[in-house]
Design an enzyme around this catalytic site. Structure first.
Site, PDB file in Angstrom:
ATOM      1  N   ASP A 453       0.831  -1.201   0.000  1.00 37.74           N
ATOM      2  CA  ASP A 453       0.000   0.000   0.000  1.00 37.74           C
ATOM      3  C   ASP A 453       0.871   1.258   0.000  1.00 37.74           C
ATOM      4  O   ASP A 453       2.074   1.214   0.314  1.00 37.74           O
ATOM      5  CB  ASP A 453      -0.892  -0.031   1.251  1.00 37.74           C
ATOM      6  CG  ASP A 453      -2.225   0.662   1.041  1.00 37.74           C
ATOM      7  OD1 ASP A 453      -2.337   1.505   0.144  1.00 37.74           O
ATOM      8  OD2 ASP A 453      -3.162   0.365   1.814  1.00 37.74           O
ATOM      9  N   ASP A 521     -10.992   1.476  -3.080  1.00 45.14           N
ATOM     10  CA  ASP A 521     -11.545   1.155  -1.755  1.00 45.14           C
ATOM     11  C   ASP A 521     -13.067   1.153  -1.785  1.00 45.14           C
ATOM     12  O   ASP A 521     -13.706   0.823  -0.790  1.00 45.14           O
ATOM     13  CB  ASP A 521     -11.066   2.176  -0.712  1.00 45.14           C
ATOM     14  CG  ASP A 521      -9.689   1.822  -0.180  1.00 45.14           C
ATOM     15  OD1 ASP A 521      -9.229   0.689  -0.433  1.00 45.14           O
ATOM     16  OD2 ASP A 521      -9.075   2.666   0.490  1.00 45.14           O
TER      17      ASP A 521
HETATM   18  C1  GLA Z   1      -5.811   1.642   2.287  1.00 36.72           C
HETATM   19  C2  GLA Z   1      -6.195   0.503   1.355  1.00 36.72           C
HETATM   20  C3  GLA Z   1      -7.233  -0.349   2.016  1.00 36.72           C
HETATM   21  C4  GLA Z   1      -6.687  -0.878   3.324  1.00 36.72           C
HETATM   22  C5  GLA Z   1      -6.269   0.278   4.208  1.00 36.72           C
HETATM   23  C6  GLA Z   1      -5.573  -0.215   5.450  1.00 36.72           C
HETATM   24  O1  GLA Z   1      -6.858   2.529   2.440  1.00 36.72           O
HETATM   25  O2  GLA Z   1      -6.654   0.996   0.133  1.00 36.72           O
HETATM   26  O3  GLA Z   1      -7.616  -1.417   1.170  1.00 36.72           O
HETATM   27  O4  GLA Z   1      -5.615  -1.738   3.074  1.00 36.72           O
HETATM   28  O5  GLA Z   1      -5.378   1.150   3.529  1.00 36.72           O
HETATM   29  O6  GLA Z   1      -5.232   0.811   6.302  1.00 36.72           O
END
Ligand code: GLA
Length: 701
Positions: A453, A521
């Site tokens: 990420d 997300d």
């Molecule tokens: C980001 C990612 C999510 C998740 C969060 C965890 O927002 O896009 O899918 O992994 O971080 O904190």
């Protein structure tokens, strides 16, 4: 008929005219070396070398600069500059002389050297027999021993469109949880710039653009496009003149950054890939998908496993006991890869602390990760884990020990976004630290999959004490690439998912070292229809992570049936996220059936050819079709979110099938003639009511 000397994926030179021709299976690209640079002659359907040699130099060459393969600042090319260098005596213009060329199969290198200053330029082109994509990149070298040369701008390429009556641009815009929204607008007179200034690719724009004469449709018409293989900041400028010419400049870096090219140093730009297609936006997307699968992805041959991800199940609340139970339930559903998301390390119980402290939280995993991983492996699943290596929370042991490792500037606050700062990966000690813990984590725990990420943009992107600080924008990205490449080389079984607050870092650069991308997300299936539509313009379904998750959806509270959620997510690399311990037996059994259905068709979705049979719409029926690489199978996915009366009740014509073959419905056994499916259509049989969806699988014979 093409002769042997006109084979696809080959470069030709005509010494008499200085013409170079690159051919792909259906297209050609021609340039000519002139006295002072390289001019584009042609980009379109196939031409023979003889035809290319006969092309005239465009009479607009040398005026506005359109047609120049890399128009430079400071000359009579008055358009936006693709190259802007400043020499130490104040000169900010280049004067090129021809310094030769090499051809190695489909790889052409044109060399130019400045007539006075120690600067050399290589223009690289590569074509392949099995793709219509032309790759370009540029190498700038300081060939002297004295002062550095300052690089203000060094694009990879300028692409010139042939003259047409009109031009239209297609590109995607977005935001967190709303990525990849397709825009299709008439090209304005003047300059339209798409850019990221945020340190990485980011959500707001994605580094590709398509240009058509305004009349292309899904199935017909000419489309030129270019995509940049770079996950740092970038800029694409489409420049249209009053005389109706259009040029597209593309390269790494955003406006305002400048860096030094030191004596003896060379800078190689990222690849910009270009594609001409004569069969509309659908043909354009299919060619990009083929290119990504055959040239870009590290493991294109594999089908992506159905994964479970803990994020939308329990958010930061993960521990060994509950994950063990969830893993058992996930395995019963048919899940093949179990991924523990955020919350497993340091004192990470929310977003405010512990990024940088990459060891298992002892309260949550008293015996470390090993017992959970053993349990997951015993259940026959692979194990994956979330990491965010480029970030640090000020509330962490790492930051307390190394506050200088974060990007910062003297006498300026350190802006926190999501309570975190960006680590300066351009620093060799930071990159070495990241490699150390990631390598240990993967080795010690037999990790199969990293969700990598990158949740925030750069601010105060400085490096006090460094005499060339803007360079970190480029070196950060290169360091991330090097780290991923090294981990993959040392751990051949390791697979990586790219994520940046959802789909904030998806591009041809990161896809060269990752296997799939977390597209957004936003897991609401209705919102996803548009997101997936935009994603799929260039990137193939095999790379598009898509979860069926909870209802009401955590992002927008919309309630949808499980089946609808799964059917939308099946258009990519299917995953599941949710609190399985709270799903009813009926829900789990339906999910297991849907996963099994996906596993029967995923080779077609992931490795086949995509035909968008309708426009993508949240309130009309949207239908996508995939045809297997061998043409023997097809999958149709249809979604209708609203209960609109009379909406697409009738048959829908399919594409990519043999009209003289029969196709049998894998579920009902009904046989359909290929000709009828092609000319008359398939009755989708969508049930009445809102959130209707279907999956149809037809096999030849
Ligand atoms: C980001 C990612 C999510 C998740 C969060 C965890 O927002 O896009 O899918 O992994 O971080 O904190």
């Amino acid at each position: 008929m093409a002769t042997a000397t006109e084979a696809a994926g080959t470069a030709y030179h005509d010494p008499a005219t200085g013409t170079f021709l690159l051919t792909t299976s259906l297209t050609a690209y021609a340039v000519r070396v002139t006295g002072d640079g390289v001019c584009q002659l042609y980009w379109g359907p196939r031409l023979s070398p003889r035809q290319a040699a006969g092309l005239p130099l465009p009479d607009w060459h040398g005026g506005e600069g359109i047609g120049d393969e890399l128009p430079a600042e400071g000359t009579e090319r008055f358009g936006p500059a693709a190259l802007h260098v400043a020499f130490s005596d104040g000169t900010e213009a280049v004067e090129w002389r021809d310094a030769g060329h090499t051809i190695d199969g489909g790889h052409l290198t044109l060399r130019l050297a400045d007539r006075h200053y120690p600067l050399e330029l290589e223009l690289h082109y590569r074509v392949r027999p099995d793709s219509d994509v032309i790759e370009r990149w540029t190498v700038l070298c300081h060939s002297g021993a004295d002062d550095p040369v300052s690089i203000v701008r060094a694009d990879t390429a300028a692409w010139s469109l042939p003259q047409r009556q009109d031009y239209r641009l297609s590109y995607v815009v977005g935001a967190w949880a709303a990525e990849f929204h397709l825009q299709r607008v008439r090209a304005p007179q003047g300059e339209l710039t798409l850019t990221s200034r945020r340190g990485s690719t980011r959500h707001e724009k994605n580094p590709w653009i398509m240009v058509d004469p305004g009349d292309a449709t899904e199935d017909h018409g000419e489309v030129w496009s270019t995509a940049l293989a770079w996950g740092g900041t970038w800029r694409i400028t489409a420049w249209r003149t009053l005389t109706n010419r259009l040029d597209v400049l593309t390269g790494a870096g955003h406006d305002g950054i400048r860096r030094a090219l030191r004596p003896g140093e060379c800078w190689t730009t990222p690849v910009a890939a270009g594609l001409y297609a004569a069969d509309g936006f659908g043909g354009t997307s299919r060619r990009w998908h083929d290119y990504v699968r055959t040239v870009v992805l590290p493991r294109p041959d594999e089908v992506r496993p159905v994964l479970y991800n803990s994020w939308e199940g329990t958010w930061f609340d993960v521990d060994e006991a509950s994950l063990r139970q969830t893993a058992t339930l996930a395995a019963e559903l048919g899940v093949e890869l179990f991924v523990v998301d955020d919350g497993w390390f340091g004192k990470r119980i929310n977003e405010h602390a512990a990024l940088g402290d990459w060891w298992p939280n002892p309260d949550r995993f008293p015996e470390g990760l090993a017992p959970l991983i053993a349990h997951v492996h015993d259940l026959g699943m692979r194990f994956g884990i979330w990491v965010e290596p480029e970030m640090v929370n000020p509330d962490s042991e790492l930051y307390r020990a190394h506050p200088d490792w974060a990007l910062h500037m003297n006498h300026r606050r350190r802006t926190e976004l999501r309570s975190q700062l960006v680590l300066n990966f351009a620093r060799p000690d930071v990159a070495a630290w990241a490699h150390g813990w990631l390598d240990r984590l993967v080795t010690d725990h037999a990790i199969d999959f990293l969700k990598w990420d990158m949740n925030r943009a750069f601010t105060e992107a400085g490096w006090p004490g460094n005499d060339d600080p803007h360079r970190l924008y480029l070196d950060h990205t290169t360091a991330v690439y090097d780290l991923m490449d090294r981990l993959r080389a040392d751990h051949p079984g390791l697979r990586i998912e790219t994520c940046a607050s959802g789909g904030g870092r998806v591009d041809l650069g990161i896809l060269r070292r990752t296997d799939q991308a977390w597209a957004s997300d936003n897991t609401d299936p209705v919102d996803r229809i548009a997101i997936q539509h935009g994603y799929g313009q260039v990137y193939p379904a095999v790379t598009m992570g898509a979860w069926a998750s909870e209802s009401p959806n955590p992002i927008n509270q919309r309630c949808t049936p499980l089946r609808f959620r799964f059917h939308v997510a099946m258009a990519g690399a299917l995953g599941v996220s949710g609190n399985l311990r709270e799903w009813s037996v009926a829900e789990r059994s339906e999910a297991a059936e849907l996963i099994a259905a996906y596993q029967k068709v995923r080779h077609i979705v992931q490795h086949g050819h995509l035909y968008r049979r309708t426009p993508a719409s949240p309130d009309r029926t949207t239908v996508v079709q995939y045809v297997s690489a061998d043409g023997a199978e097809t999958v149709v996915l249809a979604w209708r979110a609203t209960a609109r009366f009379g909406e697409l009740a009738g048959p829908l014509r399919l594409a990519g099938l043999a009209v003289d073959a029969d196709y049998r419905d894998a579920e009902t056994g009904t046989v359909h003639a290929g000709a009828a499916l092609t000319h008359h259509g398939l009755d989708l049989g969508l049930p009445p009511g809102e959130y209707a969806s279907t999956l149809r699988h037809l096999r030849r014979g």
